[in-house]
Write a protein that holds these residues in place. Structure first.
Motif, PDB file in Angstrom:
ATOM      1  N   PRO A 100      -1.622  -0.870  11.295  1.00 15.65           N
ATOM      2  CA  PRO A 100      -0.412  -0.526  12.055  1.00 15.65           C
ATOM      3  C   PRO A 100       0.664  -1.602  11.934  1.00 15.65           C
ATOM      4  O   PRO A 100       0.363  -2.797  11.954  1.00 15.65           O
ATOM      5  CB  PRO A 100      -0.915  -0.426  13.505  1.00 15.65           C
ATOM      6  N   PHE A 101       1.907  -1.179  11.828  1.00 20.56           N
ATOM      7  CA  PHE A 101       3.003  -2.137  11.733  1.00 20.56           C
ATOM      8  C   PHE A 101       3.120  -2.986  12.997  1.00 20.56           C
ATOM      9  O   PHE A 101       3.534  -4.147  12.944  1.00 20.56           O
ATOM     10  CB  PHE A 101       4.319  -1.408  11.460  1.00 20.56           C
ATOM     11  N   GLU A 102       2.769  -2.420  14.146  1.00 23.85           N
ATOM     12  CA  GLU A 102       2.815  -3.193  15.389  1.00 23.85           C
ATOM     13  C   GLU A 102       1.856  -4.379  15.328  1.00 23.85           C
ATOM     14  O   GLU A 102       2.170  -5.465  15.817  1.00 23.85           O
ATOM     15  CB  GLU A 102       2.474  -2.300  16.583  1.00 23.85           C
ATOM     16  N   GLY A 114      -6.702  11.118  22.202  1.00 23.24           N
ATOM     17  CA  GLY A 114      -7.710  10.545  21.322  1.00 23.24           C
ATOM     18  C   GLY A 114      -8.000  11.346  20.072  1.00 23.24           C
ATOM     19  O   GLY A 114      -8.798  10.919  19.234  1.00 23.24           O
ATOM     20  N   ARG A 115      -7.356  12.511  19.908  1.00 22.34           N
ATOM     21  CA  ARG A 115      -7.578  13.351  18.734  1.00 22.34           C
ATOM     22  C   ARG A 115      -6.468  13.125  17.712  1.00 22.34           C
ATOM     23  O   ARG A 115      -5.291  13.044  18.059  1.00 22.34           O
ATOM     24  CB  ARG A 115      -7.615  14.833  19.119  1.00 22.34           C
ATOM     25  N   LEU A 116      -6.853  13.043  16.452  1.00 25.76           N
ATOM     26  CA  LEU A 116      -5.886  12.912  15.368  1.00 25.76           C
ATOM     27  C   LEU A 116      -5.318  14.297  15.068  1.00 25.76           C
ATOM     28  O   LEU A 116      -6.029  15.181  14.595  1.00 25.76           O
ATOM     29  CB  LEU A 116      -6.576  12.338  14.123  1.00 25.76           C
ATOM     30  N   VAL A 117      -4.029  14.494  15.359  1.00 27.09           N
ATOM     31  CA  VAL A 117      -3.440  15.828  15.214  1.00 27.09           C
ATOM     32  C   VAL A 117      -2.443  15.921  14.069  1.00 27.09           C
ATOM     33  O   VAL A 117      -2.058  17.025  13.668  1.00 27.09           O
ATOM     34  CB  VAL A 117      -2.763  16.276  16.530  1.00 27.09           C
ATOM     35  N   ALA A 118      -2.004  14.788  13.527  1.00 26.57           N
ATOM     36  CA  ALA A 118      -1.052  14.840  12.413  1.00 26.57           C
ATOM     37  C   ALA A 118      -1.141  13.563  11.594  1.00 26.57           C
ATOM     38  O   ALA A 118      -1.298  12.470  12.136  1.00 26.57           O
ATOM     39  CB  ALA A 118       0.371  15.037  12.927  1.00 26.57           C
ATOM     40  N   VAL A 119      -1.044  13.736  10.272  1.00 27.93           N
ATOM     41  CA  VAL A 119      -1.032  12.611   9.330  1.00 27.93           C
ATOM     42  C   VAL A 119       0.042  12.902   8.294  1.00 27.93           C
ATOM     43  O   VAL A 119       0.149  14.024   7.799  1.00 27.93           O
ATOM     44  CB  VAL A 119      -2.398  12.434   8.629  1.00 27.93           C
ATOM     45  N   GLN A 120       0.816  11.883   7.968  1.00 27.61           N
ATOM     46  CA  GLN A 120       1.931  12.108   7.056  1.00 27.61           C
ATOM     47  C   GLN A 120       2.167  10.896   6.168  1.00 27.61           C
ATOM     48  O   GLN A 120       2.132   9.762   6.633  1.00 27.61           O
ATOM     49  CB  GLN A 120       3.192  12.394   7.881  1.00 27.61           C
ATOM     50  N   GLY A 160       0.844  -1.192   0.000  1.00 28.52           N
ATOM     51  CA  GLY A 160       0.000   0.000   0.000  1.00 28.52           C
ATOM     52  C   GLY A 160       0.871   1.229   0.000  1.00 28.52           C
ATOM     53  O   GLY A 160       1.759   1.370  -0.830  1.00 28.52           O
ATOM     54  N   THR A 161       0.639   2.124   0.955  1.00 27.74           N
ATOM     55  CA  THR A 161       1.496   3.297   1.108  1.00 27.74           C
ATOM     56  C   THR A 161       1.698   3.587   2.589  1.00 27.74           C
ATOM     57  O   THR A 161       0.799   3.379   3.408  1.00 27.74           O
ATOM     58  CB  THR A 161       0.895   4.529   0.390  1.00 27.74           C
ATOM     59  N   ASN A 162       2.892   4.053   2.924  1.00 23.83           N
ATOM     60  CA  ASN A 162       3.277   4.288   4.314  1.00 23.83           C
ATOM     61  C   ASN A 162       2.602   5.547   4.859  1.00 23.83           C
ATOM     62  O   ASN A 162       2.731   6.624   4.284  1.00 23.83           O
ATOM     63  CB  ASN A 162       4.808   4.424   4.383  1.00 23.83           C
ATOM     64  N   GLN A 168       2.196   6.609  15.525  1.00 22.87           N
ATOM     65  CA  GLN A 168       2.099   5.243  15.027  1.00 22.87           C
ATOM     66  C   GLN A 168       2.345   5.258  13.522  1.00 22.87           C
ATOM     67  O   GLN A 168       2.006   6.223  12.833  1.00 22.87           O
ATOM     68  CB  GLN A 168       0.713   4.639  15.294  1.00 22.87           C
ATOM     69  N   VAL A 169       2.901   4.168  13.038  1.00 24.73           N
ATOM     70  CA  VAL A 169       3.154   4.044  11.603  1.00 24.73           C
ATOM     71  C   VAL A 169       2.488   2.776  11.096  1.00 24.73           C
ATOM     72  O   VAL A 169       2.471   1.747  11.774  1.00 24.73           O
ATOM     73  CB  VAL A 169       4.664   3.996  11.297  1.00 24.73           C
TER      74      VAL A 169
END
Length: 266
Positions: free
Chosen positions: A158-160, A92-98, A82-84, A135-136
């Motif tokens: 998640p990779f974990e 609990g809030r999503l504050v960053a996506v990359q 897929g894509t990383n 998390q990645v």
């Protein structure tokens, strides 16, 4: 709007640049081999080639990656296709996506990559996202890599979770060498993710995995290199016979000059 409200608004919309996910190297040395430009024009896009050349593994351990072959703590986990995507949450809030070094604005609902946020939210509904921290994972689904897993919607994995759920448990039952891995990847490296999904849906078909990520969590705790990757498209048989690779001999001796581009390509 008063100054305090303005400050809060600016903080809410500020986009945070997180560190890029570290590059993962192959445990085998790789070398570039040229292919026929005419064949490249005809078949290159099908095989996701950007130039009339292929970057293949040879039967030589990449220095520093002996642990992949020798350490009993090393495990093999499916590499999802897929894509990383890296995310950050706070309370609990999503504050960053990359996506690598590309910042994604999760609040941009018009003209933005809605499928990325959709995949993250679906994973949140499955309790796959921690309330705090970075998390990645891999975003997979209809808009990515031809959707090899035949998904109806996107999912951020998640990779974990991959380490615990997508591990090839028979990895330790076979000798770790070039010949065995070439045979395994060519004929038997089926997707653990798709197999689990197919079982739930009553499907009998199988899908090849893109490759494997080798993990060694003991080495991670010791601050040593602890990840490596190997994909099916790193072997010559992935392209042949449609794309002949002239001069490829995995057991040949190559000079250091021939192999110097190892660190320059993915």
């Amino acid at each position: 709007m008063n100054n305090e409200n303005s400050k809060q608004s600016n903080e809410a919309t500020a986009l945070t640049l997180m560190a890029d996910f570290p590059k993962i190297y192959c445990p085998l040395v790789r070398k570039i081999f040229k292919i026929d430009p005419v064949i490249f024009k005809k078949l290159g896009s099908r095989y996701k080639l950007k130039a009339p050349e292929v970057y293949l593994v040879i039967n030589k351990v990449n220095p520093g990656y002996e642990w992949v072959f020798e350490d009993p703590e090393t495990i093999a986990v499916e590499k999802l296709d897929g894509t990383n995507i890296k995310i950050k949450t706070e309370k609990g809030r999503l504050v960053a996506v990359q996506n690598r070094m590309n910042i994604i604005d999760p609040l941009k609902v018009v003209g933005g990559p809605a499928h990325i946020v959709d995949g993250i939210l679906r994973s949140a509904s499955k309790d796959l996202i921690k309330p705090d921290g970075e998390q990645v994972g891999e975003l997979i689904g209809p808009k990515l890599q031809g959707n090899p897993y035949k998904l109806e919607s996107h999912e951020w994995y998640p990779f974990e979770k991959a380490i615990t759920d997508l591990r090839y448990k028979s990895f330790h039952e076979h000798e770790r060498n070039f010949e065995n891995w070439s045979s395994w990847f060519k004929d038997h490296l089926h997707s653990r993710y798709f197999t689990k999904r197919a079982s739930k849906l009553g499907l009998t078909e199988s899908v090849f995995a893109e490759g494997v990520i080798f993990y060694n969590l003991k080495r991670k705790a010791e601050n040593k290199s602890w990840r490596a990757k190997l994909r099916r498209d790193m072997f010559a048989w992935f392209y042949e016979p449609e794309i002949p690779v002239a001069g490829y001999d995995p057991n040949a001796e190559y000079s250091d000059e021939d192999l110097k581009l190892q660190d320059l390509k993915d």
